[in-house]
Design a protein around this motif. Structure first.
Motif, PDB file in Angstrom:
ATOM      1  N   THR A  50       0.586  -1.379  -0.215  1.00  0.00           N
ATOM      2  CA  THR A  50       0.316   0.145  -0.316  1.00  0.00           C
ATOM      3  C   THR A  50       0.681   0.742   0.017  1.00  0.00           C
ATOM      4  O   THR A  50       2.090   1.509  -0.276  1.00  0.00           O
ATOM      5  N   SER A  51       0.376   2.485   0.645  1.00  0.00           N
ATOM      6  CA  SER A  51       0.990   3.679   0.228  1.00  0.00           C
ATOM      7  C   SER A  51       2.752   3.593   1.391  1.00  0.00           C
ATOM      8  O   SER A  51       3.168   4.677   1.315  1.00  0.00           O
ATOM      9  N   SER A  52       1.848   2.736   2.282  1.00  0.00           N
ATOM     10  CA  SER A  52       3.777   2.468   3.093  1.00  0.00           C
ATOM     11  C   SER A  52       5.046   2.645   1.903  1.00  0.00           C
ATOM     12  O   SER A  52       6.015   2.696   2.446  1.00  0.00           O
ATOM     13  N   GLY A  53       4.908   1.763   1.190  1.00  0.00           N
ATOM     14  CA  GLY A  53       5.625   1.641  -0.012  1.00  0.00           C
ATOM     15  C   GLY A  53       6.695   0.493   0.280  1.00  0.00           C
ATOM     16  O   GLY A  53       7.615   0.237  -0.120  1.00  0.00           O
ATOM     17  N   THR A  54       5.971  -0.334   1.061  1.00  0.00           N
ATOM     18  CA  THR A  54       6.896  -1.731   1.590  1.00  0.00           C
ATOM     19  C   THR A  54       6.807  -2.546   0.337  1.00  0.00           C
ATOM     20  O   THR A  54       6.299  -2.773  -0.552  1.00  0.00           O
ATOM     21  N   THR A  55       8.097  -3.052  -0.143  1.00  0.00           N
ATOM     22  CA  THR A  55       8.882  -3.727  -1.353  1.00  0.00           C
ATOM     23  C   THR A  55       9.273  -5.018  -1.211  1.00  0.00           C
ATOM     24  O   THR A  55      10.161  -5.016  -0.498  1.00  0.00           O
ATOM     25  N   TYR A  56       9.277  -6.048  -2.213  1.00  0.00           N
ATOM     26  CA  TYR A  56       9.797  -7.362  -1.896  1.00  0.00           C
ATOM     27  C   TYR A  56      10.274  -7.821  -3.669  1.00  0.00           C
ATOM     28  O   TYR A  56       9.712  -7.625  -4.703  1.00  0.00           O
ATOM     29  N   TYR A  57      10.845  -8.373  -3.154  1.00  0.00           N
ATOM     30  CA  TYR A  57      11.740  -8.851  -4.859  1.00  0.00           C
ATOM     31  C   TYR A  57      12.034 -10.588  -4.898  1.00  0.00           C
ATOM     32  O   TYR A  57      12.461 -10.829  -3.689  1.00  0.00           O
ATOM     33  N   THR A  58      12.168 -11.208  -5.791  1.00  0.00           N
ATOM     34  CA  THR A  58      12.369 -12.644  -5.869  1.00  0.00           C
ATOM     35  C   THR A  58      13.344 -12.336  -6.394  1.00  0.00           C
ATOM     36  O   THR A  58      14.810 -11.278  -7.008  1.00  0.00           O
TER      37      THR A  58
END
Length: 124
Positions: free
Chosen positions: A53-61
């Motif tokens: 959401t707008s908090s911007g937490t990101t995830y990547y493989t």
């Protein structure tokens, strides 16, 4: 009704960069989780990245970590995938998916709205 459209794909040489965009219409994305998946010929569709959401937490493989960056611009209702140091193995159709319940997951079923995809080809 929420719709998303991907753009920015194309042909790039190994080591090059592209920035993909996922533009939404019909609803705002700022409280949804948005994922990028990709599918190469003969392969299963696989998750690449997700932004919460707008908090911007990101995830990547693991296969893109350190090379790709996902971001969002809520004012433009757009999600970006900056792809650097591209490899031939990155060649695929890239899709964005929207999880309207707002949680990033690595399975396709979590995403209830999908775009039509944009082709990325990495080749000399």
């Amino acid at each position: 009704q929420l719709h998303v459209v991907e753009s920015g794909g194309g042909l790039v040489q190994p080591g090059g960069s592209l920035r993909l965009s996922c533009v939404a219409s019909g609803a705002t994305l700022d409280y949804y989780a948005i994922a990028w998946f990709r599918q190469a010929p003969g392969k299963e569709r696989e998750g690449v990245s997700c932004i919460g959401t707008s908090s911007g937490t990101t995830y990547y493989t693991d296969f893109v970590k350190g090379r790709f960056t996902v971001s969002r611009d809520n004012a433009k209702n757009t999600i970006y995938l900056q792809m650097n140091s591209l490899k031939p193995e990155d060649t695929a159709v890239y899709y964005c998916g929207v999880a309207t319940f707002g949680i990033c997951e690595w399975y396709r079923g979590a995403y209830d709205v999908w775009g039509q995809g944009t082709q990325v080809t990495v080749s000399s």
